[in-house]
Design an enzyme around this catalytic site. Structure first.
Site, short mmCIF file in Angstrom:
data_model
loop_
_atom_site.label_atom_id
_atom_site.label_comp_id
_atom_site.label_asym_id
_atom_site.label_seq_id
_atom_site.Cartn_x
_atom_site.Cartn_y
_atom_site.Cartn_z
N GLY A 32 -42.52 9.69 -27.14
CA GLY A 32 -43.37 8.83 -27.56
C GLY A 32 -43.78 7.58 -26.46
N HIS A 33 -42.59 7.36 -25.75
CA HIS A 33 -42.52 6.18 -24.63
C HIS A 33 -43.56 6.83 -23.46
CE1 HIS A 33 -38.51 4.94 -26.32
NE2 HIS A 33 -39.26 3.88 -26.21
N SER A 180 -38.20 8.32 -32.26
CA SER A 180 -37.59 6.86 -31.93
C SER A 180 -36.18 7.23 -31.33
CB SER A 180 -37.37 6.43 -33.54
OG SER A 180 -36.52 5.29 -33.44
#
Ligand code: PAF
Length: 275
Positions: A32-33, A180
């Site tokens: 995600g990052h 996450s």
């Protein structure tokens, strides 16, 4: 790629850059990052990623101490994607006790703010500091932290910061779980169950698309579905995506937001819905 720890070295390195795209993170980077960083590359000539676990945004009983710090692995993942990694220590970011804070808007005391008092005040304060240090033209934030993004947009707009704030789509695992860093706190059984959160959000999405407008009932059913499966639900709510206020029956766009604990792990997720 250059790893920089001090504010002075950061300012020196960026002084001649005119098109900086910035991705603030707390590290422990996942896909995600990296997606945010790849997005930054399309928006700037110099891509800066900050890695800083900000003590100001953690409550006394939260996971500041156990939050995973994995700088070496993070830098390996950023190699070839970022130009500068800024990883200050707490003393570097807060050389004196922080006595001036961003006063966050009313929306910051609702949703996650109700369950994490002070979180958004600490978050907005560090983001303002980071934006001042990096002075980017563009900053990219994940929509997974939808409320955070809404507060940052208001702050940047109302403080007239000349920065384009971009919200990037949430990256999900194949089974729907939003990526996450906190997912790694889940046991194997919890990880299997965790997928329920995005499924429940999709159920609400489908019912909105099917014409259901009794938001209170939708929220109550979603909360019950989660708590029946052992989740401790903080909120499931349908909001207006522009200001996170309560929706009206004539709305055609919504965001469904949820936060719930599975065992000791607090998960958040959201889905935008558009007719
Ligand atoms: O979303 C995060 O990782 C953090 O809240 C942020 C924006 C880096 C500020 O510490």
């Amino acid at each position: 790629m250059q790893l920089i720890h001090s504010v002075t070295a950061l300012r020196d390195r960026l002084s001649a850059e005119s098109r900086v795209a910035f991705v603030p993170t707390m590290g422990n980077l996942h896909e995600g990052h990296l997606d945010l960083v790849r997005h930054a590359r399309t928006r700037g000539e110099c891509v800066v990623v900050s890695i800083f676990v900000n003590p100001l945004q953690f409550g006394p009983n939260e996971d500041f101490d156990k939050y995973p710090r994995t700088l070496v692995a993070d830098c390996a993942k950023l190699e070839g994607l970022a130009d500068v990694v800024f990883a200050p220590d707490v003393e570097g970011m807060y050389p004196e006790k922080q006595t001036v804070y961003v006063e966050v808007p009313e929306i910051a005391s609702q949703l996650c703010g109700e369950f994490r008092p002070g979180h958004f005040r600490g978050m907005a304060t560090v983001v303002l500091k980071l934006l001042n240090l990096v002075q980017p033209q563009v900053a990219i934030f994940g929509k997974k932290d939808y409320q955070q993004l809404a507060i940052i947009r208001q702050m940047v707009n109302q403080f007239n910061l000349p920065i384009d704030i971009v919200g990037a789509e949430t990256v999900r695992a194949a089974d729907g779980l939003a990526l996450s860093s906190r997912n790694q706190y889940l046991s194997d059984t919890e990880r299997t169950e965790a997928t329920t959160l995005s499924r429940i959000l999709r159920d609400v999405q489908n019912r909105l698309l099917a014409g259901v407008r009794d938001y209170v009932e939708l929220e109550a059913q979603a909360k019950k579905a989660l708590s029946d499966r052992g989740w401790q639900v903080e909120y499931v709510t349908v909001r207006n995506p522009s200001d996170l206020g309560a929706p009206t029956v004539t709305d055609r766009q919504w965001v469904v937001l949820a936060a719930a604990r599975l065992g000791k792990t607090r998960l958040i997720d959201n889905l935008e819905v558009c007719l």
